[in-house]
Design a protein around this motif. Structure first.
Motif, short mmCIF file in Angstrom:
data_model
loop_
_atom_site.label_atom_id
_atom_site.label_comp_id
_atom_site.label_asym_id
_atom_site.label_seq_id
_atom_site.Cartn_x
_atom_site.Cartn_y
_atom_site.Cartn_z
N LYS A 238 -120.73 32.00 31.15
CA LYS A 238 -119.45 31.33 31.24
C LYS A 238 -118.91 31.00 29.85
N CYS A 239 -119.78 30.51 29.00
CA CYS A 239 -119.34 30.20 27.63
C CYS A 239 -118.89 31.45 26.89
N LYS A 240 -119.60 32.56 27.10
CA LYS A 240 -119.20 33.81 26.46
C LYS A 240 -117.84 34.28 26.94
N ARG A 241 -117.59 34.16 28.24
CA ARG A 241 -116.31 34.59 28.77
C ARG A 241 -115.16 33.74 28.21
N VAL A 242 -115.39 32.43 28.18
CA VAL A 242 -114.36 31.55 27.64
C VAL A 242 -114.12 31.84 26.16
N GLU A 243 -115.20 32.11 25.43
CA GLU A 243 -115.06 32.42 24.00
C GLU A 243 -114.32 33.72 23.78
N GLN A 244 -114.61 34.72 24.62
CA GLN A 244 -113.90 35.99 24.48
C GLN A 244 -112.40 35.84 24.78
N LYS A 245 -112.09 35.06 25.82
CA LYS A 245 -110.68 34.84 26.14
C LYS A 245 -109.98 34.07 25.02
N TYR A 246 -110.70 33.11 24.45
CA TYR A 246 -110.10 32.36 23.34
C TYR A 246 -109.85 33.25 22.13
N ARG A 247 -110.81 34.10 21.81
CA ARG A 247 -110.64 35.01 20.67
C ARG A 247 -109.51 36.01 20.94
N LEU A 248 -109.41 36.50 22.18
CA LEU A 248 -108.33 37.43 22.51
C LEU A 248 -106.97 36.76 22.36
N ALA A 249 -106.87 35.54 22.86
CA ALA A 249 -105.60 34.81 22.71
C ALA A 249 -105.30 34.53 21.25
N LEU A 250 -106.35 34.23 20.48
CA LEU A 250 -106.16 33.96 19.05
C LEU A 250 -105.70 35.22 18.32
N GLU A 251 -106.27 36.37 18.66
CA GLU A 251 -105.84 37.62 18.02
C GLU A 251 -104.40 37.97 18.39
N GLN A 252 -104.05 37.75 19.65
CA GLN A 252 -102.67 38.00 20.06
C GLN A 252 -101.71 37.06 19.34
N LYS A 253 -102.12 35.82 19.20
CA LYS A 253 -101.30 34.85 18.47
C LYS A 253 -101.11 35.29 17.02
N GLY A 254 -102.21 35.74 16.38
CA GLY A 254 -102.09 36.22 15.00
C GLY A 254 -101.20 37.43 14.89
N TYR A 255 -101.29 38.35 15.86
CA TYR A 255 -100.44 39.54 15.82
C TYR A 255 -98.97 39.15 15.97
N LEU A 256 -98.70 38.27 16.92
CA LEU A 256 -97.31 37.86 17.13
C LEU A 256 -96.77 37.11 15.92
N GLU A 257 -97.59 36.28 15.29
CA GLU A 257 -97.15 35.60 14.07
C GLU A 257 -96.86 36.59 12.95
N GLU A 258 -97.72 37.59 12.81
CA GLU A 258 -97.48 38.62 11.79
C GLU A 258 -96.21 39.41 12.10
N LEU A 259 -95.98 39.68 13.39
CA LEU A 259 -94.77 40.39 13.78
C LEU A 259 -93.52 39.56 13.49
N VAL A 260 -93.61 38.26 13.76
CA VAL A 260 -92.49 37.37 13.45
C VAL A 260 -92.24 37.32 11.95
N ARG A 261 -93.31 37.30 11.17
CA ARG A 261 -93.15 37.26 9.72
C ARG A 261 -92.49 38.54 9.21
N LEU A 262 -92.91 39.68 9.75
CA LEU A 262 -92.28 40.95 9.34
C LEU A 262 -90.80 40.99 9.73
N ARG A 263 -90.49 40.47 10.92
CA ARG A 263 -89.09 40.44 11.33
C ARG A 263 -88.27 39.51 10.45
N GLU A 264 -88.87 38.40 10.03
CA GLU A 264 -88.16 37.49 9.13
C GLU A 264 -87.90 38.16 7.78
N VAL A 265 -88.89 38.89 7.29
CA VAL A 265 -88.70 39.61 6.02
C VAL A 265 -87.60 40.66 6.16
#
Length: 393
Positions: A238-265
């Motif tokens: 259970k802890c592994k599954r929650v950790e994987q979901k958290y990391r996936l959401a974190l990676e998606q968040k980082g990608y979206l932030e990078e995409l927003v930064r590129l669009r701002e540039v």
């Protein structure tokens, strides 16, 4: 050290495998979105689904592509068109020669992008890819180990592209999409769609609630209820599954932030370019007004000069007419002179004629001749000779 190098090799090979798998998966998604889009409208250069597919295919064909060795031993970058041009040269009725001889396409990357568009319009993209992959010797010469075209994913790629033959494409080979100076950028945003059912959401909430309740029970020793015993493996999973979901959401968040930064540039660059263009338009307007004023001033000056020239011409004509009207004798003398000159030119000037003309022109001589002719004392020699009784002495 050996173990460290071995682990690094394993990590790099694992990353390469993940990259190959991700590219093939995204290519499958892009083909599906293209087929779905073609049911409603014609696919052309302005369709974002096609632009994303072209970028993905370019990334796949450029994956671990070898550079070209120069005379000095350095590797210069190479485009996938160099591989396609050699590997597909034996395809019957191919478009390779026509693309190679295109005048408006100069760079190798631009020719590769033009080839993708022409192959899609011909509905032969899968045929070209299959023919290129069959030439294993050429493929091995152009690509390094671990490339997609050298792995098992290549057969999947040719099968996926076969579905594009059902789409009617319409492209312009003179647009901005053929510019080889811009790199191929993949937009992963259309594929970040997650469908979570209510059961999965409830299970996640239950897991989080269970973790929280277990922590509270362990922290309160005064709890008198029955012990809640669970298997360690289930907790760990259970802890592994929650950790994987958290990391996936974190990676998606980082990608979206990078995409927003590129669009701002990009937005800031567009704003600065817009300001420069507006300033340039203002400068052009000012220069246009100045040139217009100068031309108007020149036109006015030319009109004034033309009026002055016309007035001078009228004055000279009036003066000549008045001179002719006030001096008729002079004009007659001049006409007489001209006539006499013409006559004198027509006649032959001899001494006898000159003397005769001189005697006849004088009025006195003319009068004396007339008086002599009218006198009775004069007789003609013929009468004297023929009269009877008169003999010559």
């Amino acid at each position: 050290m050996a173990a460290l190098s071995l682990s690094r090799k394993k990590n790099s090979s694992r990353n390469a495998g993940v990259e190959r798998k991700n590219l093939i998966t995204v290519c499958r998604f892009s083909v599906k979105t293209l087929i779905d889009r073609s049911c409603f409208e014609t696919i052309d250069d302005s369709a974002p689904e096609f632009l994303n597919f072209a970028s993905i295919l370019e990334q796949i064909l450029s994956h671990r592509l070898k550079g070209q060795l120069t005379w000095f031993g350095y590797e210069s970058p190479r485009s996938f068109w160099d591989y396609i041009r050699v590997a597909c040269s034996k395809v019957p009725h191919s478009c390779i020669c026509s693309i190679e001889n295109m005048e408006n396409v100069s760079s190798s990357r631009a020719k590769g992008r033009a080839w993708i568009r022409v192959a899609l319009m011909e509905k032969r993209l899968s045929e070209y890819i299959t023919a290129a992959l069959r030439d294993y010797k050429t493929t091995r010469r152009f690509y390094d180990d671990g490339a997609i075209v050298l792995g098992e994913e290549a057969n999947m790629l040719a099968g996926m592209l076969l579905g594009l033959n059902a789409i009617d494409f319409s492209f312009c080979l003179k647009g901005e999409g053929l510019d080889g100076s811009f790199p191929a950028v993949i937009d992963y945003t259309p594929y970040l769609k997650f469908t979570q059912s209510s059961e999965s959401i409830s299970s996640d909430e239950e897991e989080l609630r269970t973790l929280g309740s277990s922590g509270s029970e362990s922290s309160t020793p005064e709890n008198i209820g029955p012990p809640f015993i669970m298997d360690e493996n289930s907790w760990y999973n259970k802890c592994k599954r929650v950790e994987q979901k958290y990391r996936l959401a974190l990676e998606q968040k980082g990608y979206l932030e990078e995409l927003v930064r590129l669009r701002e540039v990009q937005l800031s660059d567009s704003v600065s370019q817009n300001k420069l263009l507006l300033q340039r338009i203002k400068d052009l307007d000012v220069n246009h007004k100045l040139e217009k004023e100068q031309l108007e001033y020149i036109i006015v000056e030319l009109q004034d000069q033309l009026k002055s020239f016309q007035s001078l011409g009228h004055l000279s004509a009036d003066a000549s007419l008045s001179q002719i009207s006030f001096d008729p004798g002079q004009s007659q003398d001049e006409n007489g002179k001209h006539d006499s000159s013409h006559l004198s030119e027509g006649k032959e000037e001899t001494p006898s004629l000159l003397g005769l003309c001189g005697s006849l022109t004088s009025v006195a001589s003319y009068k004396s001749l007339a008086s002599l002719k009218s006198s009775e004392c004069l007789a003609s020699p013929t009468t004297e000779m023929t009269s009877p009784g008169l003999t010559p002495s």
